[in-house]
Structures are given as structure tokens and as C-alpha cells.
Design an enzyme around this catalytic site. Sequence first.
Site, PDB file in Angstrom:
ATOM      1  N   SER A  71     -28.595   8.765 -45.979  1.00 29.33           N
ATOM      2  CA  SER A  71     -27.194   7.644 -45.878  1.00 29.33           C
ATOM      3  C   SER A  71     -27.164   6.749 -46.954  1.00 29.33           C
ATOM      4  CB  SER A  71     -27.445   6.812 -44.667  1.00 29.33           C
ATOM      5  OG  SER A  71     -27.778   7.566 -43.493  1.00 29.33           O
TER       6      SER A  71
HETATM    7  N1  SAH Z   1     -32.423   7.531 -41.509  1.00 27.07           N
HETATM    8  C1  SAH Z   1     -32.310   8.634 -42.238  1.00 27.07           C
HETATM    9  C2  SAH Z   1     -30.867   9.494 -42.336  1.00 27.07           C
HETATM   10  C3  SAH Z   1     -30.333   9.981 -40.999  1.00 27.07           C
HETATM   11  S1  SAH Z   1     -29.519  11.328 -41.084  1.00 27.07           S
HETATM   12  C4  SAH Z   1     -32.613   8.325 -43.554  1.00 27.07           C
HETATM   13  O1  SAH Z   1     -33.254   7.419 -43.988  1.00 27.07           O
HETATM   14  O2  SAH Z   1     -32.745   9.219 -44.387  1.00 27.07           O
HETATM   15  C5  SAH Z   1     -29.816  11.815 -39.251  1.00 27.07           C
HETATM   16  C6  SAH Z   1     -31.243  12.269 -38.763  1.00 27.07           C
HETATM   17  O3  SAH Z   1     -31.208  12.230 -37.378  1.00 27.07           O
HETATM   18  C7  SAH Z   1     -31.420  13.801 -39.126  1.00 27.07           C
HETATM   19  O4  SAH Z   1     -32.343  13.797 -39.731  1.00 27.07           O
HETATM   20  C8  SAH Z   1     -31.374  14.467 -38.103  1.00 27.07           C
HETATM   21  O5  SAH Z   1     -32.139  15.665 -37.828  1.00 27.07           O
HETATM   22  C9  SAH Z   1     -31.965  13.383 -36.979  1.00 27.07           C
HETATM   23  N2  SAH Z   1     -31.762  13.516 -35.380  1.00 27.07           N
HETATM   24  C10 SAH Z   1     -30.642  13.993 -34.765  1.00 27.07           C
HETATM   25  N3  SAH Z   1     -30.893  13.938 -33.574  1.00 27.07           N
HETATM   26  C11 SAH Z   1     -32.167  13.412 -33.257  1.00 27.07           C
HETATM   27  C12 SAH Z   1     -32.713  13.035 -32.327  1.00 27.07           C
HETATM   28  N4  SAH Z   1     -32.465  13.493 -30.882  1.00 27.07           N
HETATM   29  N5  SAH Z   1     -34.176  12.733 -32.131  1.00 27.07           N
HETATM   30  C13 SAH Z   1     -34.656  12.392 -33.590  1.00 27.07           C
HETATM   31  N6  SAH Z   1     -33.996  12.797 -34.781  1.00 27.07           N
HETATM   32  C14 SAH Z   1     -32.710  13.097 -34.753  1.00 27.07           C
END
Ligand code: SAH
Length: 229
Positions: A71
Site C-alpha cells: 500500500s
Molecule cells: N500490509 C501489506 C499490504 C497488504 S495487501 C504491506 O505492508 O505490504 C493485502 C494482503 O492481505 C495481501 O497480501 C493478501 O494476500 C492478504 N490477505 C487477504 N486476505 C487475507 C486473510 N484472510 N488472512 C490473511 N491475509 C490476507
Amino acid sequence: MTQDHEKDKDKFLKERASLVEWLKSRGYIKSDTVANAVLKVPREEFVPPEYRDYTYLETPLPLPGKNATISCVHTYCIYYEALKLSPGDRFLEVGMGSGYGAALARELVGSRGRIVTVEIDEETYRFGKANLERLGYNDVITILDDGSGGYEKYAPYDKIAVTAACPEEPRRIIEQLEKPGAIIYPVGGSRYQYLMLTEVNKEGKVSSQFLTTVVYVPLRGKYGVSFYK
Ligand code: SAH
């Protein structure tokens, strides 16, 4: 497509410092603690090599895995300023992605605090974990699992950040908050979401407020977006 990055450490440092000034001027960074954390963590180390030169543009960049992006920096500032992430906090992140958010959080909670970060996608998990370890964030607890219902084992948490879009208020995750405690999560449809801050006071009274509109990838898993398991 694959083009090795050209910028060196000094160039990245300068770009990071000027981004911090911009984030302050726009009101995204309010505290010295968040400013210092953003200055300290080398975000370029959390970006895949082919996109590394774009690290300090305020745009989400793709990560290895099914549907993951790192992000924009300002969104982490919104999250951590609103949560008032502080030394000693026990913090849960749902959606580790690159590990960048966990590294920033680690700078804010200090050695007395605890960071638990959960990632559902195995390829993304391996990437994020390797980034954290390479940079010496060895005490961040990384979990490969579905975090759509939180992560019971280390609950309760003082602060929680959900970094994927929830189809509705994430009730089960909210239940893992300490009293007092606070959680931030995006909720809504696939095109954009409402970023919500929910706080629980020490008597257990819950109150929620809308912060801004955002665009996140969908939350997967058991309590995630139904068309996107
Ligand atoms: N915080 C991250 C960016 C988030 S992108 C950073 O610093 O880079 C959102 C992420 O959430 C993705 O990697 C996706 O695979 C994960 N995600 C989606 N659903 C999820 C779930 N149920 N449990 C854990 N992770 C999840």
C-alpha cells in the site's frame, strides 16, 4: 518488464526524507514517532526488484502472490496515527503482504511490544517473511494462515490493523481486542471501501467512526469476501 533498479541507497534515503516532509505537510504524519519510523524503515527493501525505483511514488505496487500490493505510505500513516500505536502495544496485522507495515509497527511498539502479522497467500508470505528477516526484524511473529477471523493464539491485542477489504464489520477480529483497544479496517465493496476506526473502552463500550475512503484488495478466507475465497 524486469528491469533492475538503478537508484542507490543515498537516492532512496533522500526520496524517503522528502516523502516524509510531504506526508507531514498534508497532515498524514502528525507525530514525530510516525515520522521517525517512516524515515527509519527502508521501504525499497520491501518492493520487488523490478518496481524498486518506484518505491517512493504514492502508488500501490504489485507483490508476489495471488492478489497482493504494498500500500501507499500515507495509508500506513493514517492507520498508525489513528491507532496511536505506542511502545508496549500488542499489535495484530491481518494481511502481511511485503512485511513493510509490520516493520513500521515494530519501530512504533518497541522491544516491549509485540507484533503478530498474518498472511493467507503462501508466496506473498514467503516474500514478506524474507524481507523482515533480512532487515533484522526477527522478533515479528509471522503466521501463514487465514486471518479473516483474527488470530486467537496471541489475543488479546491492544491494536489491530486489517489491510484487506472486509465485506462487513469484522466482528470476530474486534472480539480479540483488549479493553481498551482499537482496530482499523476497510469495509465495503470491491471498487472502494470505508476506512473505519473502532474503539473499545475499558468498560467494553464499542464506538466506531468513519475516517476516509480507500481502495484495498479483498479479504480472502472464511469471513472474507464471498466471491473471493
Ligand atoms: N500490509 C501489506 C499490504 C497488504 S495487501 C504491506 O505492508 O505490504 C493485502 C494482503 O492481505 C495481501 O497480501 C493478501 O494476500 C492478504 N490477505 C487477504 N486476505 C487475507 C486473510 N484472510 N488472512 C490473511 N491475509 C490476507
